[in-house]
Write an enzyme that holds these catalytic residues in place. Sequence first.
Site, PDB file in Angstrom:
ATOM      1  N   GLU A  24       6.527 -60.550  76.135  1.00 56.86           N
ATOM      2  CA  GLU A  24       7.789 -61.249  75.859  1.00 56.86           C
ATOM      3  C   GLU A  24       8.994 -60.428  76.314  1.00 56.86           C
ATOM      4  O   GLU A  24      10.034 -60.394  75.647  1.00 56.86           O
ATOM      5  CB  GLU A  24       7.898 -61.584  74.363  1.00 56.86           C
ATOM      6  CG  GLU A  24       6.794 -62.515  73.880  1.00 56.86           C
ATOM      7  CD  GLU A  24       6.862 -62.815  72.392  1.00 56.86           C
ATOM      8  OE1 GLU A  24       7.804 -62.348  71.718  1.00 56.86           O
ATOM      9  OE2 GLU A  24       5.969 -63.515  71.886  1.00 56.86           O
ATOM     10  N   GLU A  80       0.269 -66.745  73.331  1.00 60.85           N
ATOM     11  CA  GLU A  80       0.560 -66.901  71.902  1.00 60.85           C
ATOM     12  C   GLU A  80       0.995 -68.337  71.696  1.00 60.85           C
ATOM     13  O   GLU A  80       1.708 -68.902  72.526  1.00 60.85           O
ATOM     14  CB  GLU A  80       1.676 -65.955  71.426  1.00 60.85           C
ATOM     15  CG  GLU A  80       1.313 -64.489  71.372  1.00 60.85           C
ATOM     16  CD  GLU A  80       2.453 -63.636  70.820  1.00 60.85           C
ATOM     17  OE1 GLU A  80       3.304 -64.176  70.064  1.00 60.85           O
ATOM     18  OE2 GLU A  80       2.510 -62.442  71.150  1.00 60.85           O
TER      19      GLU A  80
END
Length: 414
Positions: free
Chosen positions: A238, A342
Amino acid sequence: MSALAGWAGLAGATPAATAAPETCTVNGKAWALCARGDGWGFEQGAYCIARSFCPASRDSLPAGTGRAAPVDAQADRTTRETYAWLRGTWGRAIIAGQSDLTWKDAIDMAGRVHADTGRYPALMGYDFMNYGMTGAVDGQRQTEEAIGWARRGGLVAFSWHWRDPSLLRTASVNRANFYAREPDPNKNTSFTIPVAQGALDRNSPALRQIDDGIDLVAAELKKLAGAGVTVLWRPLHEASGNDGDGWFWWGRQRTDGVPQAYANILLWRHMYDRLVNVHGLHNLIWVWNGQDPAWYPGDDVVDIISWDIYDDTDNKTYGSQARTYLKARKTTADNKPVALSENSYIPDPDKIAADGAWWLWFMTWNDRDTPAGVTARENFWTGEYYNTNAHKRKVYGDPRVITLERLPRFGAPR
């Protein structure tokens, strides 16, 4: 002559003195176009980006077949076999994955999946987040748990919430954090990737601290290699945060004029070199999770592109997330598999097939520290806040979803 002027001259354009400057916008900031290269650059003392690398230029899907082998030319046999199977699976099935509760050893997330569906995930996700901390701290048996999972025939993924490298070898290591912009300043670190003149600053103590951290996880990855375990390795996850406002230190906003994306790419490539060429780790399949094409570190150091999706608008429709899937595929002209690394809501396999959004795997995030069955926003598997029990059973019972018992054996974990 500036880098921009040099590019304009090569292109036969109007002299730079009178032409409107050409730029590429990345995360809300305009950067000059490089005169050469195919990514970020540092020319004539200024940072720039290649026209072809500019996200606005990436509007078509890759046409080729993609890489037949991992980017690490010395990848071991099990890793090569695993990669080949992953590539053969992509586009026809989706691998069921579940993130472990990596900071609470007593909670068995794979067991919770089995209790609700009658099946185990094929892929478990682990994290080195608490490695390096001292004392009786949970989350420091992730390596052993992963080896145990591989011995059951499962696939293993690792990420790394990398705590402040400057505190790793100090008495304050247990206070080290990884956030860059939490509202609570006590949760943040000021650590920044050291960059000078377009390269990692090799004279900076911060780079030595970074190497200490890489060496720490290298020791664990070597244990996994020694046990015959291939790792789907997803570091620096991320990275771009929210439109370039990185919430982890490896993607933080900077005040020194260095593009955040460029600094992150330098770190990725440094980590790749240190793990593969210095430590000789050849059991890694490199999974990039930068969440923004401008942060892509290069086809030679990435095996799989992945995206994390927490879509509050889904509202239990269990959409395929096709728009993000296509965005991820357009990251590079090299045809690399794309995974959902995710998620909260699990995409419906029927919608995945209908939309052609063939995520290689999904990886449902973990629960908080509650008993099984509690419905709460922080419980991504247990309870029914995101995925109803009926939906979980549907997904795990679908013949296009690969669960533990449907996996082939790769090599022989020791």
